[in-house]
Design a protein around this motif. Structure first.
Motif, PDB file in Angstrom:
ATOM      1  N   UNK A 112      -3.429  -0.876   7.915  1.00 29.34           N
ATOM      2  CA  UNK A 112      -4.564  -0.042   7.556  1.00 29.34           C
ATOM      3  C   UNK A 112      -4.899  -0.303   6.091  1.00 29.34           C
ATOM      4  N   UNK A 113      -6.162  -0.347   5.788  1.00 25.57           N
ATOM      5  CA  UNK A 113      -6.610  -0.590   4.422  1.00 25.57           C
ATOM      6  C   UNK A 113      -7.336   0.644   3.896  1.00 25.57           C
ATOM      7  N   UNK A 114      -6.811   1.206   2.836  1.00 18.61           N
ATOM      8  CA  UNK A 114      -7.423   2.362   2.195  1.00 18.61           C
ATOM      9  C   UNK A 114      -8.213   1.869   0.996  1.00 18.61           C
ATOM     10  N   UNK A 115      -9.437   2.301   0.867  1.00 16.85           N
ATOM     11  CA  UNK A 115     -10.258   1.873  -0.262  1.00 16.85           C
ATOM     12  C   UNK A 115      -9.759   2.514  -1.557  1.00 16.85           C
ATOM     13  N   UNK A 116     -10.151   1.926  -2.651  1.00 18.59           N
ATOM     14  CA  UNK A 116      -9.798   2.432  -3.975  1.00 18.59           C
ATOM     15  C   UNK A 116     -10.262   3.883  -4.126  1.00 18.59           C
ATOM     16  N   UNK A 117     -11.510   4.165  -3.768  1.00 18.90           N
ATOM     17  CA  UNK A 117     -12.063   5.518  -3.909  1.00 18.90           C
ATOM     18  C   UNK A 117     -11.328   6.509  -3.010  1.00 18.90           C
ATOM     19  N   UNK A 118     -11.038   6.113  -1.778  1.00 19.78           N
ATOM     20  CA  UNK A 118     -10.334   7.005  -0.848  1.00 19.78           C
ATOM     21  C   UNK A 118      -8.915   7.284  -1.341  1.00 19.78           C
ATOM     22  N   UNK A 119      -8.254   6.274  -1.885  1.00 18.34           N
ATOM     23  CA  UNK A 119      -6.906   6.453  -2.423  1.00 18.34           C
ATOM     24  C   UNK A 119      -6.920   7.448  -3.574  1.00 18.34           C
TER      25      UNK A 119
ATOM     26  N   UNK B 269       2.639   1.239   2.347  1.00 17.15           N
ATOM     27  CA  UNK B 269       1.725   0.116   2.530  1.00 17.15           C
ATOM     28  C   UNK B 269       1.594  -0.805   1.318  1.00 17.15           C
ATOM     29  N   UNK B 270       2.142  -0.397   0.186  1.00 16.63           N
ATOM     30  CA  UNK B 270       2.008  -1.216  -1.010  1.00 16.63           C
ATOM     31  C   UNK B 270       2.899  -2.447  -0.976  1.00 16.63           C
ATOM     32  N   UNK B 271       2.422  -3.499  -1.629  1.00 13.34           N
ATOM     33  CA  UNK B 271       3.177  -4.746  -1.768  1.00 13.34           C
ATOM     34  C   UNK B 271       3.709  -4.794  -3.200  1.00 13.34           C
TER      35      UNK B 271
ATOM     36  N   UNK C 118      -3.669  -2.931   0.105  1.00 10.85           N
ATOM     37  CA  UNK C 118      -4.516  -3.703   1.016  1.00 10.85           C
ATOM     38  C   UNK C 118      -6.002  -3.527   0.730  1.00 10.85           C
ATOM     39  N   UNK C 119      -6.389  -2.426   0.113  1.00 16.92           N
ATOM     40  CA  UNK C 119      -7.789  -2.207  -0.242  1.00 16.92           C
ATOM     41  C   UNK C 119      -8.207  -3.015  -1.459  1.00 16.92           C
ATOM     42  N   UNK C 120      -7.346  -3.927  -1.895  1.00 21.48           N
ATOM     43  CA  UNK C 120      -7.580  -4.851  -3.010  1.00 21.48           C
ATOM     44  C   UNK C 120      -7.654  -4.135  -4.362  1.00 21.48           C
ATOM     45  N   UNK C 121      -6.666  -3.284  -4.605  1.00 24.76           N
ATOM     46  CA  UNK C 121      -6.518  -2.648  -5.905  1.00 24.76           C
ATOM     47  C   UNK C 121      -5.024  -2.563  -6.223  1.00 24.76           C
TER      48      UNK C 121
ATOM     49  N   UNK D   2      -1.157 -13.126  -3.075  1.00 24.96           N
ATOM     50  CA  UNK D   2      -1.988 -12.076  -2.503  1.00 24.96           C
ATOM     51  C   UNK D   2      -3.120 -12.624  -1.661  1.00 24.96           C
ATOM     52  N   UNK D   3      -3.481 -13.866  -1.845  1.00 24.78           N
ATOM     53  CA  UNK D   3      -4.604 -14.446  -1.111  1.00 24.78           C
ATOM     54  C   UNK D   3      -4.167 -15.216   0.115  1.00 24.78           C
TER      55      UNK D   3
END
Length: 87
Positions: free
Chosen positions: A1-8, A23-25, A43-46, A84-85
């Motif tokens: 699951x990917x949580x966006x920066x704003x949602x987090x 979920x963090x790496x 995962x939300x790229x932040x 990460x990519x």
């Protein structure tokens, strides 16, 4: 699951902590005075930094969330963002 920066950022502190642990790496750990700073990529790229007081052995009620790679400078010697990519 990917949580966006704003949602987090809208989550309560304890929910943020749980999400980072689940979920963090983990990317790196560094030390700054009495604090251990642990960097995670989400995962939300932040990115999220968690602050531990290693003298008192407690998690501080402080997180730093960011998307700017400029804030990764203190970790530059210990992380490889190419990981990460990759799938």
């Amino acid at each position: 699951m990917s949580t966006s920066y704003a949602a987090f950022r809208a989550l309560p502190f304890l929910a943020q902590i749980e999400l980072v642990w689940d979920e963090g790496h983990h990317l790196a750990t560094r030390y700054e005075g009495p604090h251990t700073l642990v960097l995670y990529h989400m995962a939300g790229d932040f990115f999220v930094e968690m602050f531990y007081n290693h003298i008192d052995n407690v998690l501080q009620e402080q997180l730093r969330t960011f998307v700017s790679s400029a804030l990764l400078a203190p970790y530059a010697a210990s992380i490889n963002l190419d990981d990460l990519t990759r799938p």
